[in-house]
Design an enzyme around this catalytic site. Sequence first.
Site, PDB file in Angstrom:
ATOM      1  N   ASP B  91       0.862  -1.184   0.000  1.00 29.51           N
ATOM      2  CA  ASP B  91       0.000   0.000   0.000  1.00 29.51           C
ATOM      3  C   ASP B  91       0.897   1.232   0.000  1.00 29.51           C
ATOM      4  OD1 ASP B  91       1.007   0.159   2.539  1.00 29.51           O
ATOM      5  OD2 ASP B  91      -0.903  -0.121   3.563  1.00 29.51           O
ATOM      6  N   SER B  92       0.294   2.408  -0.088  1.00 32.58           N
ATOM      7  CA  SER B  92       1.089   3.620  -0.279  1.00 32.58           C
ATOM      8  C   SER B  92       1.582   4.202   1.039  1.00 32.58           C
ATOM      9  CB  SER B  92       0.243   4.676  -0.981  1.00 32.58           C
ATOM     10  OG  SER B  92      -0.796   5.102  -0.109  1.00 32.58           O
ATOM     11  N   PHE B  95      -2.946   5.203   4.121  1.00 31.17           N
ATOM     12  CA  PHE B  95      -3.975   4.788   5.063  1.00 31.17           C
ATOM     13  C   PHE B  95      -3.437   4.742   6.491  1.00 31.17           C
ATOM     14  CE2 PHE B  95      -6.440   1.612   7.417  1.00 31.17           C
ATOM     15  CZ  PHE B  95      -7.703   2.175   7.304  1.00 31.17           C
ATOM     16  N   GLN B 243     -11.086   7.782  -4.557  1.00 30.15           N
ATOM     17  CA  GLN B 243     -11.628   8.262  -3.280  1.00 30.15           C
ATOM     18  C   GLN B 243     -12.981   8.935  -3.563  1.00 30.15           C
ATOM     19  OE1 GLN B 243     -10.665   7.729  -0.189  1.00 30.15           O
ATOM     20  NE2 GLN B 243      -8.608   6.849  -0.495  1.00 30.15           N
ATOM     21  N   GLY B 270     -10.697   4.297   0.862  1.00 31.99           N
ATOM     22  CA  GLY B 270     -11.568   5.138   1.688  1.00 31.99           C
ATOM     23  C   GLY B 270     -12.820   4.456   2.180  1.00 31.99           C
ATOM     24  N   ASP B 320      -7.947  -7.271   0.283  1.00 34.49           N
ATOM     25  CA  ASP B 320      -7.058  -7.583   1.405  1.00 34.49           C
ATOM     26  C   ASP B 320      -7.775  -7.193   2.678  1.00 34.49           C
ATOM     27  OD1 ASP B 320      -6.544  -4.556   1.008  1.00 34.49           O
ATOM     28  OD2 ASP B 320      -5.594  -5.018   2.927  1.00 34.49           O
ATOM     29  N   CYS B 358     -13.170 -28.444   6.782  1.00 36.31           N
ATOM     30  CA  CYS B 358     -11.932 -27.793   6.364  1.00 36.31           C
ATOM     31  C   CYS B 358     -10.813 -28.828   6.313  1.00 36.31           C
ATOM     32  CB  CYS B 358     -11.578 -26.681   7.347  1.00 36.31           C
ATOM     33  SG  CYS B 358     -10.005 -25.856   6.987  1.00 36.31           S
ATOM     34  N   CYS B 360      -7.540 -28.037   6.199  1.00 40.40           N
ATOM     35  CA  CYS B 360      -6.242 -27.433   6.507  1.00 40.40           C
ATOM     36  C   CYS B 360      -5.483 -28.270   7.510  1.00 40.40           C
ATOM     37  CB  CYS B 360      -6.397 -25.994   7.002  1.00 40.40           C
ATOM     38  SG  CYS B 360      -6.785 -25.810   8.752  1.00 40.40           S
ATOM     39  N   CYS B 363      -7.153 -28.247  11.062  1.00 42.90           N
ATOM     40  CA  CYS B 363      -8.387 -29.025  11.228  1.00 42.90           C
ATOM     41  C   CYS B 363      -8.154 -30.519  11.040  1.00 42.90           C
ATOM     42  CB  CYS B 363      -9.449 -28.525  10.258  1.00 42.90           C
ATOM     43  SG  CYS B 363     -10.010 -26.861  10.685  1.00 42.90           S
ATOM     44  N   HIS B 389      -5.384 -21.506  10.064  1.00 39.44           N
ATOM     45  CA  HIS B 389      -6.768 -21.875   9.729  1.00 39.44           C
ATOM     46  C   HIS B 389      -7.536 -20.713   9.105  1.00 39.44           C
ATOM     47  CE1 HIS B 389     -10.780 -23.429   9.704  1.00 39.44           C
ATOM     48  NE2 HIS B 389     -11.159 -22.290  10.240  1.00 39.44           N
TER      49      HIS B 389
END
Lengths: 422, 422
Positions: B91-92, B95, B243, B270, B320, B358, B360, B363, B389
Amino acid sequence: MSIQFEINATAGSARLGKLTTPHGVIETPVFMPVGTLASVKGVPQDVLEELGVQILLGNTYHLYLRPGVETVRRMGGLHGFMSWDRAILTDSGGFQVFSLNELRKVSEEGVTFRSHLDGSSHFFSPESAMAAQIGLGADIIMAFDECTEYPAERERARASMEMTLRWAERSKKYFEEHKNELPWKRDADVGTDAPGCPAERSSADVGFVPGPAASGALRTPGQPGASVPTWAHQTQSLFGIIQGGMDRELRRESALRTVEIGFPGYAIGGLSVGEPRELTREIVESTLEHLPADKPRYLMGVGTPEEIALYAQMGVDMMDCVLPTRAARHGLLFTSEGKVSIKQARYAQDAGPLDPNCGCRVCSRYSRAYLRHLYASNEVLAQVLNTVHNVTYYLDTMRAVRHAIQLGERARFLSEQSGPKP
Amino acid sequence: MSIQFEINATAGSARLGKLTTPHGVIETPVFMPVGTLASVKGVPQDVLEELGVQILLGNTYHLYLRPGVETVRRMGGLHGFMSWDRAILTDSGGFQVFSLNELRKVSEEGVTFRSHLDGSSHFFSPESAMAAQIGLGADIIMAFDECTEYPAERERARASMEMTLRWAERSKKYFEEHKNELPWKRDADVGTDAPGCPAERSSADVGFVPGPAASGALRTPGQPGASVPTWAHQTQSLFGIIQGGMDRELRRESALRTVEIGFPGYAIGGLSVGEPRELTREIVESTLEHLPADKPRYLMGVGTPEEIALYAQMGVDMMDCVLPTRAARHGLLFTSEGKVSIKQARYAQDAGPLDPNCGCRVCSRYSRAYLRHLYASNEVLAQVLNTVHNVTYYLDTMRAVRHAIQLGERARFLSEQSGPKP
């Protein structure tokens, strides 16, 4: 039958052995990583398997307080609870009661102590410590002992040693009477699969069921309790503990009288309690002389990588220590080039691996700069990676020791073969 | 050429795509786990690979403060520094500057802010944020924007949006002038291998070197910097950010004017700043209409598993969120049966897996009782396993979304094939 111990090679006092337990074979001399609360802090069990860990240590005192013995027992013992199919050893709780409790009260009956978590009052006796360890269900469990403080007057050390001997007899008696109550034995019982709640069966169900029937009780792999092997009819093994402070005579007497009581293995306790390292070595050496050669010998709570290699050369078969895991949490890493304090600024742009001679998944992937950043930034991954490396270093040290014993044996054999001809 | 984006199937507004970056192909819609300080907290990179993570997010603000851009750049950028061969997005910093700094001062030039670590004063401008992101060397980087606070008056939202547009132009200008300075491009240069210190070469060495020559600079696998692929002559891609607060008209204008500036991908920023979820959805929907169909669309900082599935269905390609990793640290686990707060006493003796649906590694191996114990005992392994998980659950959610789009496309195709016959 609970464990089998065979010695396949010797080099000087050192022995290369195989310790067969209900949960797998352990090559000795072995280092046992400490998983205090049913976890080697930060390292998942599959990674421990990959590292080649053959036996873990759990702390009865801590597990008794959290999550409690009954919870662990209901989940199939420590093996089922933490999903670890390989061998486990639990200590008796004695050492933690002594080291974590300044307000403990010791009597002939046992020890009253306060929880370090909430101050609540508890009582450990040889009998209750055995009951706890049977509920936890480790492959090897330890007699309840009093860890003599350092320094101690001779009379105090003698009195403490004498009580440990009486407690050893009581531990053995209770164990012999209750050794069929262990949590994983129940799963091997009648081929009925009651996932997760073996405790619901009546104790009348618990009996000796040999080989084939046991395999019928195997659970779906990957589920809790899946670890019950076909040899699950076997029981735990109770080891005795030698005390006697820093007095060679008392140690000798403790060893002889503990051996007289009779155990399938013997531990040397009461060391690494503040005494100088040279004294530790002396006491270990003089105690080892009096232990039977055909039984495993376990030195409790030591040491640095150099020390565990040294003790193995002196004839110790099993060791445990919090040092590799605790040091990892403080950013202290053991390497073939010496100790590295990864927090130091000198590593901030060091692109090299932590230890160029280590093949662990940390050294083969990450740079010192990255490990330094993780530690300096308080990232959880720092503890994970540092612990993986340090445990690898300890296991590699013992692998090298075992290899050296093997080579030493071969060298002796070869030199005999090529000896003076007639 | 930096990235390529192709759409292979659609279902309603949803798109199934392939985003090709200098560090691998990403199937979209994609969820990007957050690795704030070059680590997805508690999870080693090999585990992230096994989970199928194709792209990670790093936070420029945090990495700028620790370990610093220059350190990362010297280690070959984030890919080399954290030993991650797959794609990364940064990211820049905008934020975090806005959310972590109450004392920030915003001017046309940029933002003055204080470090949340030591209070020291720093300055981010579009130019310096680009320089930082070029030094970090992610595959996709973001224009420096002002994240408009919520709630905001219309005039404030307009002024903020206008400044973000001017900053977008400045970001693009700086990026175009400096995009050849990225850390991994240097490695692909002339086939010389200077491990760990590409920065020592003069900037004159940095030029476009096509395919074959680049492969000569590949390092030993497993060493820092090993990640340089044969397509290393490619550059980073700079995305623009839309924005406009919670105003549909401003969002439309921001979208049109940002597209006019021209970027290879567009983010919706935003949002998730305190507004009701219904409003988030409305603004996302009305912004998406004005973004070009042939470019990737990235919705920043959302959301729950249900939300990311919903936004993907609305036509978002990338998302994200810290939710899966942060919730894991608080013992909140996402499962096919709803949210589980693993700290609850009801799980203390629950032998079942966390999520029976699940697959994974958590689990398939551990019980709820064990996970509850680890969390209640404050064991580090709790965070490791919980995070593994939750990240799996988010990735599985997106795999299911992609599968549904594929099926939807096939259904449409089949229904056309079997349409009314002449």
